[in-house]
Design a protein around this motif. Structure first.
Motif: not given
Length: 92
Positions: A30-42, A49-56, A64-71
């Protein structure tokens, strides 16, 4: 008299595919812009977050997101009745 209809065959729901190590390598691509996009959407929608957990897998989501955001997403999903993004009040 007609014969009784046959009961429909029960087909079990497909099992989700287990996350494997190959899928987690996607984060490195992932590029830095793609990572930022994922984080903003999450941040806007915890379902991302849950869709990403289910897939990856959860370890990938925590990287990708952070421990705090997933928690936080997991905690809010357990509350069930609380949705901070929705209001029942109409405009006057």
């Amino acid at each position: 008299m007609l014969p009784a209809p046959r009961p429909a065959a029960v087909v079990p729901a497909p099992e989700p595919e287990p996350a494997d190590d190959d899928q987690e390598l996607v984060l490195k691509d992932l590029t830095p812009d793609q990572v930022r996009d994922w984080r903003v959407r999450a941040l806007k929608d915890h379902q991302v977050v849950f869709d990403h957990i289910d897939r990856y897998g959860e370890p990938s989501a925590r990287r990708l997101f952070s421990n705090q955001l997933v928690d936080q997403a997991q905690h809010l999903s357990r509350l069930g009745h609380l949705d901070l993004g929705y209001t029942t009040w109409g405009q006057a």
